[in-house]
Write an enzyme that holds these catalytic residues in place. Structure first.
Site, PDB file in Angstrom:
ATOM      1  N   TYR A 213     112.818 -15.031  10.129  1.00 15.28           N
ATOM      2  CA  TYR A 213     112.098 -14.079   9.295  1.00 15.28           C
ATOM      3  C   TYR A 213     112.195 -12.657   9.831  1.00 15.28           C
ATOM      4  CZ  TYR A 213     109.887 -17.917   6.735  1.00 15.28           C
ATOM      5  OH  TYR A 213     109.655 -19.015   5.948  1.00 15.28           O
ATOM      6  N   VAL A 248     119.431 -22.971   9.833  1.00 13.11           N
ATOM      7  CA  VAL A 248     118.701 -21.718   9.685  1.00 13.11           C
ATOM      8  C   VAL A 248     117.901 -21.754   8.390  1.00 13.11           C
ATOM      9  CG1 VAL A 248     119.012 -19.280   9.104  1.00 13.11           C
ATOM     10  CG2 VAL A 248     120.160 -20.229  11.094  1.00 13.11           C
ATOM     11  N   LYS A 249     116.645 -21.317   8.483  1.00 11.73           N
ATOM     12  CA  LYS A 249     115.791 -21.229   7.305  1.00 11.73           C
ATOM     13  C   LYS A 249     115.485 -19.763   7.029  1.00 11.73           C
ATOM     14  CE  LYS A 249     111.440 -21.631   5.209  1.00 11.73           C
ATOM     15  NZ  LYS A 249     110.111 -21.040   5.380  1.00 11.73           N
ATOM     16  N   GLN A 250     115.660 -19.361   5.766  1.00 10.15           N
ATOM     17  CA  GLN A 250     115.482 -17.964   5.408  1.00 10.15           C
ATOM     18  C   GLN A 250     114.875 -17.853   4.008  1.00 10.15           C
ATOM     19  OE1 GLN A 250     114.741 -14.774   5.832  1.00 10.15           O
ATOM     20  NE2 GLN A 250     116.472 -14.636   7.277  1.00 10.15           N
TER      21      GLN A 250
END
Length: 366
Positions: A213, A248-250
């Protein structure tokens, strides 16, 4: 607008078109012309083998990744559908669970993930630790090890460690998750802490997922929130894979040109090239192009996007986000508030609608 009561048990391509409404043609028929699909590894049944077989990940890490990709309705497709519930700390339990007090009970959080056919459930030590003996062997656990605490006064925004990688290993988790606020003054210690934690996780055979983030008030310029800019979030993704994230989290990008906007006010901010916009992703490109730039920046690490907060048209918004992520080259969706801030039956239905997008063979890379 289709309601949950009208929702079919399994969505066809025509059903997905109907849910998208006026946006169906823009999203389902679009073809990317800058970053072409041939430049990206396409998600599929052998994703873990293709992406990680030549990496430094040990066999136990590969086994943990296979456990994630091999569970639930999306098993062996190369896509992920994950329930994340860390809002009890991040946004306070009362504010997060008041819409449905059922989820104050940790077991109901895990039950939702199980009944929805998710690949895994990501939550806090307080949630997963309380039911580990009953559920850790039934669905892959992802222990979120750091959080933003909002009880101290004045409120501050900093991701701090709440538990250890060893605790995740002891409870039988398959992965650890963490957040870094890239762009913030606090990001330096977060990068160092999580880099060390991910190294330990890999030593113990656990997979790693990083919430990449952005956080800095300077990213809000003239009414535009560049926290959601493709170029800045893309760089955050790249930093995430550089410290050892396997996934990856976005958040889904909504704008572009964050570097340009920042440099109008703060000359010399970061490093950017005009070719980023002329050759890779224009300022006003299709949402799929914006997301594809995020995917490009993850190199070989898969991108999952956030489902976002709950709103008036959650069903439409969730399906739209899944279509954008899939057609951009992402590997799935992580859906929290949209699913647990409503009756469990509707939460399950919403998860199934998202999963049906990834199961739909007519929807491919743009």
């Amino acid at each position: 607008m289709q309601t949950f009561a009208q929702l079919k048990s399994e969505l066809s391509y025509k059903d997905i078109q109907s849910l998208l409404g006026k946006e169906a043609e823009e999203l389902l028929d679009y073809r990317c012309t800058k970053i072409r699909k041939e430049q990206l590894p396409e998600p599929g049944p052998n994703w873990v083998d293709r992406i990680f077989k030549d990496s430094d990940r040990n066999n136990r890490v590969l086994g943990s990744l296979e456990a994630l990709f091999g569970h639930g309705r999306l098993k062996d497709t190369g896509y992920l559908s994950i329930l994340p519930v860390d809002q009890g700390i991040e946004h306070s339990a009362g504010a997060s669970f008041a819409p449905n007090p059922l989820y104050f009970d940790p077991e109901n959080i895990v039950r939702l993930a199980v009944e929805a056919g998710c690949n895994g459930v990501a939550s806090t030590l307080g949630v997963l630790g309380m039911v580990a003996r009953k559920y850790a062997h039934k669905i892959p656990f992802i222990l979120k090890i750091n959080h933003n605490e909002l009880l101290s006064f004045p409120n501050t925004h900093d991701q701090i460690l709440f538990t250890s990688v060893k605790r995740a290993y002891d409870m039988g988790a398959k992965a650890v998750g963490a957040t870094i606020y890239f762009g913030s003054q606090e990001s330096h210690h977060q990068i160092q802490e999580i880099s060390e934690a991910f190294e330990m996780a890999h030593e113990l055979g656990l997979a790693t997922i990083l919430w990449c983030y952005l956080r800095n008030p300077a990213f809000k310029i003239d009414g535009t929130d560049y926290h959601l800019s493709a170029d800045l979030t893309g760089q955050a993704n790249h930093l995430g894979q550089c410290i050892g994230a396997d996934i990856v989290k976005q958040k889904l990008p909504l704008v572009n040109g964050g570097y340009k906007a920042m440099n109008q006010l703060n000359k010399g901010y970061g490093k950017w090239s005009e070719k980023m916009y002329s050759d890779l992703c224009d300022i006003e490109d299709n949402p799929i192009d914006l997301c594809r730039y995020q995917v490009l920046n993850t190199t070989r690490v898969g991108l999952i996007n956030s489902g976002g907060e709950s709103g008036k048209n959650d069903l439409h918004d969730a399906v739209k986000t899944a279509v954008i992520n899939k057609r951009a080259g992402g590997i799935g969706l992580i859906s929290g508030r949209k699913t647990f801030q409503r009756p469990m039956k509707e939460g399950v239905q919403l998860f199934h609608a998202i999963q049906d997008v990834y199961l739909c063979k007519e929807i491919g890379l743009a």
